[in-house]
Design an enzyme around this catalytic site. Structure first.
Site, PDB file in Angstrom:
ATOM      1  CG  HIS A  34      -1.553  -1.232   1.051  1.00 53.47           C
ATOM      2  ND1 HIS A  34      -3.138  -0.787   1.076  1.00 53.47           N
ATOM      3  CD2 HIS A  34      -2.069  -2.150   1.564  1.00 53.47           C
ATOM      4  CE1 HIS A  34      -3.701  -1.531   0.918  1.00 53.47           C
ATOM      5  NE2 HIS A  34      -2.907  -3.004   1.185  1.00 53.47           N
TER       6      HIS A  34
ATOM      7  NE  ARG B  68      -3.999   9.422  10.198  1.00 54.16           N
ATOM      8  CZ  ARG B  68      -3.669   9.268  11.935  1.00 54.16           C
ATOM      9  NH1 ARG B  68      -4.438   8.079  11.811  1.00 54.16           N
ATOM     10  NH2 ARG B  68      -2.655   8.816  12.222  1.00 54.16           N
TER      11      ARG B  68
ATOM     12  CB  THR C 172     -10.393   5.044  -1.216  1.00 55.12           C
ATOM     13  OG1 THR C 172      -9.944   5.128   0.357  1.00 55.12           O
ATOM     14  CG2 THR C 172      -9.636   3.394  -1.889  1.00 55.12           C
TER      15      THR C 172
HETATM   16  C1  Z15 Z   1      -2.460   3.728   4.386  1.00 55.16           C
HETATM   17  O1  Z15 Z   1      -4.014   4.048   4.968  1.00 55.16           O
HETATM   18  C2  Z15 Z   1      -2.217   3.917   3.388  1.00 55.16           C
HETATM   19  C3  Z15 Z   1      -0.698   2.909   2.775  1.00 55.16           C
HETATM   20  C4  Z15 Z   1      -0.641   2.268   4.094  1.00 55.16           C
HETATM   21  O2  Z15 Z   1       1.290   2.559   3.786  1.00 55.16           O
HETATM   22  C5  Z15 Z   1      -0.602   2.923   5.469  1.00 55.16           C
HETATM   23 CL1  Z15 Z   1       0.438   2.367   6.522  1.00 55.16          CL
HETATM   24  C6  Z15 Z   1      -1.417   2.658   5.521  1.00 55.16           C
HETATM   25  C7  Z15 Z   1      -3.243   3.480   2.272  1.00 55.16           C
HETATM   26  C8  Z15 Z   1      -2.477   4.597   1.371  1.00 55.16           C
HETATM   27  O3  Z15 Z   1      -2.049   6.205   1.746  1.00 55.16           O
HETATM   28  C9  Z15 Z   1      -3.575   5.134   0.156  1.00 55.16           C
HETATM   29  O4  Z15 Z   1      -2.525   5.409  -1.192  1.00 55.16           O
HETATM   30  C10 Z15 Z   1      -4.442   3.582   0.127  1.00 55.16           C
HETATM   31  O5  Z15 Z   1      -5.523   4.685  -1.073  1.00 55.16           O
HETATM   32  C11 Z15 Z   1      -5.233   2.603   1.123  1.00 55.16           C
HETATM   33  O6  Z15 Z   1      -4.244   2.705   1.751  1.00 55.16           O
HETATM   34  C12 Z15 Z   1      -5.497   1.628   0.630  1.00 55.16           C
HETATM   35  O7  Z15 Z   1      -4.975   0.793  -0.751  1.00 55.16           O
END
Ligand code: Z15
Length: 870
Positions: A387, A604, A714
């Protein structure tokens, strides 16, 4: 064949069995029954909270019936199942979602009205289940909804934290304060089933002694119990109701009786406290794993400073989940060689990577399967989703900590290094004794890339240093069948940056993309019921159809040309603005100008997401307005800017950004010259429920990360699905949204990903002062330093990140950002054209349903099929 009735008189059972309440009178009967029995109350002393609880218990009964049938059906059919392991499930509220998925909202609304209550008031009583930080946790929740709705045999596994993400308070000075979120404190949670009978022992510490046959004996240390709580996940317009199993930690015995009898009460409860501590609280760090400057943890979170508890959470959860998965597989009675034909395990980020060595441990030490066969099973069962490519967010665990807490797993990790890279047993044993990465020089990598020592060091599972650290992304990669990113650009970046060497070594085919999605049930039907109704009316199809086949939204396209339709579309946006304004008025006591354009950035707080760029742009706008004549101002399009989001408690710069937003808002909103044209709000305590009010009200939303840093995003999808236009950089899923809705319906700006590296290099070695690079921005920074928003000195550390390295390239993108916002103003002048853009955006968002995404996982990774409950 027909089964024999198991016990008693079949007819008596049949007569006693109840079915789902589908009409208003059975709904009210059920609610009244719960008021009288479960709550021991009456009409005389029932408040909104009590009425919510009784109605929720009634829905719970319905869910249990469907859930039970579904689980029984899956057990009988024994299909291949998929398990989604996620340390976060950001579920939000359940009541409304369950009613909509069951198709019972109208009956319940009528029922509670007849009982003298207002449905909207009851819905407001529920607390969010906020067991996640942001995108990653909410994605897991959307995938559960889609799995159930698509009738796929998928379970989630997570932790039942006592405390979810902290509640955010904003002090009068604009400081973020954190408060605990004791979401379970209000008594029973109607949406879960405690399964005190389902429990496993999980071991920590102790010693691991290798046996001559390749197995090992792991003994001693601390043992704790994992107890299951099952959360029911109803599908949309289907009986299928899937399961989210959350583990709670408990001491194995109540307390240490020996110490207790010896009068040592503190020691007696110590071990029981430390067991309960494992699932006490969700870690609030989002993208902030290994960065000291971002982790000066503050008072309220000092108990989380040590990393050991986080590693304990990860092992506790993976061990309990795997024990459960293996037990369920064994019940089918097949040999372990067929394990991958019945089980797929999806790792949501590297947090559950210990599943790889843990499954190896079970297969080797408990099932006595030889190494090679065990490794085959694991690497055909496990799948890994990445992610992020931000280096500071990649998980690494110190080897000494791993050896101490999980001695057997550390042995297995060393063995993976050696076996995977083809060492003989003798060399291997020496290496294990030496615990040296010198011996990771493998024959396999060495053969393919002879003499490439840098490559070997880069690829190693263990990073050199003091201490050495295990690189979890590397372990997840080599232990998985497939590795995927979450949007096209991001998946390419995974292959060309953090896992480049692995692509060159293993080939392309293991690496792929599944672009994220969102559930249209919560993010359209539930949060925007008027728009949902208009869509059904216009398409002339029931929402039960288009909500599960979102490409049908394309049918709205011709109506962009229909004046009447556009009027209705705009009126709904307007009422959603008023709904938000009302919410802000009642919760914060602030008045919002609903005649303005609503401009929203909610996510965030993080430097890479660049809320700073937004607030600096707002201040620039304010300065521009101040310089205008009254006549000029008359032509300006009024704008209300909303921010919301939490900063990690130890992330100093992110907290300072909040402070700047709050104080800029205070000054700007109080200025009579500009008050009608520009106001700014920072809404505290962002949550799923707050998002549900904000998103449908937006005209534009901002997704303005430095190119190449936001893996997907998202919320961008949620806004566009609700007809809000996107202002953004060419990053993550923004790119695919623009492809889908048409570039003329989005407002793009900023440098592209390939330029970012070069620009950063220039900033490092040939810095140019902000005054030269971007005079407009320099003026804004000077005003802040000069004290326009209170003591300027306070913000220096934040402003210096821009003046010095400017790692996230604010100075590089500022002018084109302001340009994009001017384009927005221009476009908004033509109201009819704007509404057309809005309609066309919604109409083209079908691709971003999480149903599409989960079906891609099901078909191309897991090889599972729908199992419909009839
Ligand atoms: C998080 O919310 C996301 C990635 C991470 O590595 C962690 Cl630790 C937390 C998010 C991404 O920042 C975001 O771009 C993406 O849409 C989401 O995960 C779901 O894939």
């Amino acid at each position: 064949g027909k089964e024999k009735w198991p016990r008693g008189d079949e007819n008596v059972w049949k007569e006693g069995s109840r079915s789902v309440n589908t009409d208003v009178s059975s709904v009210t009967k059920s609610i009244v029954n719960h008021v009288q029995t479960s709550l021991a109350r009456q009409a005389y002393n029932l408040d909104n909270l009590g009425a919510y609880q009784a109605a929720a218990l009634s829905v719970r009964d319905d869910l249990i019936l469907n859930w039970n049938e579904t689980q029984m059906h899956y057990t009988r059919k024994a299909p291949k199942r998929a398990y989604y392991l996620s340390l976060e499930f950001l579920m939000g509220r359940t009541f409304d979602n369950a009613l909509l998925n069951l198709g019972l909202k109208d009956q319940y609304r009528e029922g509670v009205t007849k009982l003298g209550f207002n449905m909207e008031d009851l819905l407001e009583q529920e607390r969010d289940a906020a067991l996640g930080n942001g995108g990653l946790g909410r994605l897991a929740a959307c995938y559960l909804d889609s799995s159930a709705s698509q009738e796929l045999p998928v379970w989630g596994y997570g932790l039942r934290y006592q405390y979810g993400i902290f509640q955010q308070l904003i002090s009068p000075e604009g400081q973020q304060l954190e408060q605990p979120d004791p979401w379970l404190a209000g008594g029973e949670n109607p949406w879960e089933l405690p399964r005190l009978d389902v429990s496993y022992e999980v071991r920590f510490y102790g010693t691991a002694e290798r046996l001559p046959d390749g197995r090992a004996l792991w003994q001693g240390g601390q043992e704790v119990l994992a107890v299951a709580y099952d959360v029911m996940v109803p599908g949309c317009y289907t009986k299928n109701t899937n399961n989210l199993r959350l583990w709670e930690s408990k001491p194995k015995r109540g307390f240490d009786l020996n110490s207790f009898n010896a009068g040592d009460y503190e020691h007696a409860v110590e071990s029981s406290n430390s067991a309960a501590a494992i699932t006490s609280v969700l870690y609030p760090n989002d993208h902030t794993n290994n960065n000291e400057s971002r982790d000066r943890s503050q008072l309220s979170y000092t108990h989380l400073v040590g990393k050991e508890l986080r590693l304990k959470q990860q092992y506790f959860w993976t061990a309990a989940s795997l024990a459960d998965i293996v037990r369920r597989f064994k019940n089918i009675g097949k040999p372990f060689s067929e394990f991958p034909d019945y089980v797929a395990i999806q790792l949501n980020d590297t947090h559950p990577t210990l599943a790889i060595p843990e499954l190896m441990r079970i297969l080797i030490d408990e099932e006595e399967i030889p190494w090679g066969k065990a490794w085959d099973i694991v690497t055909n069962t496990v799948f890994y989703t990445n992610h992020t490519v931000l280096p500071e967010a990649l998980e690494k665990w110190p080897v000494p900590l791993m050896e101490h807490l999980l001695p057997r797993h550390m042995q297995i990790i060393y063995d993976i290094v050696l076996h995977d890279e083809g060492f003989s047993c003798k060399v291997h044993r020496q290496a294990v004794l030496l615990k040296s990465t010198v011996l990771t020089k493998s024959s396999a990598v060495e053969k393919k890339f002879p003499g490439d020592r840098d490559r070997l060091a880069r690829m190693s599972l263990i990073e050199e240093g003091f201490p050495k650290q295990v690189r979890m992304a590397h372990l997840a990669c080599i232990g998985s069948r497939k590795v995927n990113g979450v949007a096209e650009l991001h998946s390419d970046l995974v292959k060309t940056t953090i896992l480049k060497d692995f692509v060159e070594f293993e080939g392309q085919s293991k690496f792929s993309n599944v672009t994220n999605g969102i559930t249209p049930r919560r993010w359209l039907d539930q949060c925007n019921p008027e728009l949902s109704a208009l869509i059904s009316k216009t398409l002339k199809v029931d929402k039960s159809v288009w909500l599960k086949d979102l490409d049908r939204l394309k049918g709205l396209l011709p109506y962009a040309e229909d004046v009447e339709f556009r009027k209705e579309w705009a009126a709904i946006k307007q009422r959603n603005k008023e709904r938000l304004a009302h919410h802000v008025e009642t919760t914060l006591g602030l008045t919002v100008n609903t005649n303005a354009m609503f401009d929203v950035q909610i996510k965030r707080l993080h430097e890479y997401k660049r809320q700073t760029l937004n607030i600096l742009g707002v201040i620039h706008r304010y300065l521009t307005l101040k310089q205008m004549s009254a006549a000029e101002r008359k032509k300006v399009n009024p704008r209300v800017v909303f921010f919301a989001g939490k900063a990690a408690p130890g992330y100093y710069i992110a907290k300072l950004t909040i402070r700047l937003i709050v104080n800029a808002a205070r000054i700007i909103n109080a200025d009579p010259d500009t008050r009608d044209l520009l106001t700014v709000y920072f809404l505290p305590d962002y949550s799923v429920s707050l998002a549900e009010v904000l998103i449908p009200s937006s005209d534009i939303s901002q997704h303005i990360s430095t190119a190449g840093t936001e893996a997907s995003g998202t919320s961008n999808m949620k806004f566009c699905l609700n007809g809000g236009l996107l202002v953004g950089t060419v990053d993550g899923a923004n790119i695919e949204i623009a492809e889908a809705v048409g570039e003329n319906n989005v407002f793009f700006f900023g440098h592209l990903t390939p330029a970012v590296e070069d620009l950063r290099y220039q900033h490092m070695y040939r810095p140019v002062p902000v005054e030269e690079k971007c005079p407009a921005l320099a003026k804004v920074l000077d005003k802040i330093s000069g004290g326009m928003f209170g003591d300027g000195g306070v913000y220096e550390p934040l402003l210096n990140t821009i003046r010095q390295n400017d790692y996230y390239l604010i100075t590089e993108d500022f002018d084109s950002y302001i340009g994009a916002l001017e384009m927005v103003d221009q476009a908004y002048l033509d109201k009819e054209e704007w509404i057309k853009k809005s309609i066309r955006t919604t109409a083209n968002m079908g691709k971003f349903s999480s149903d599409r995404a989960i079906l891609e996982y099901a078909e191309s990774f897991w090889s599972i099929e729908p199992v419909k409950v009839t």
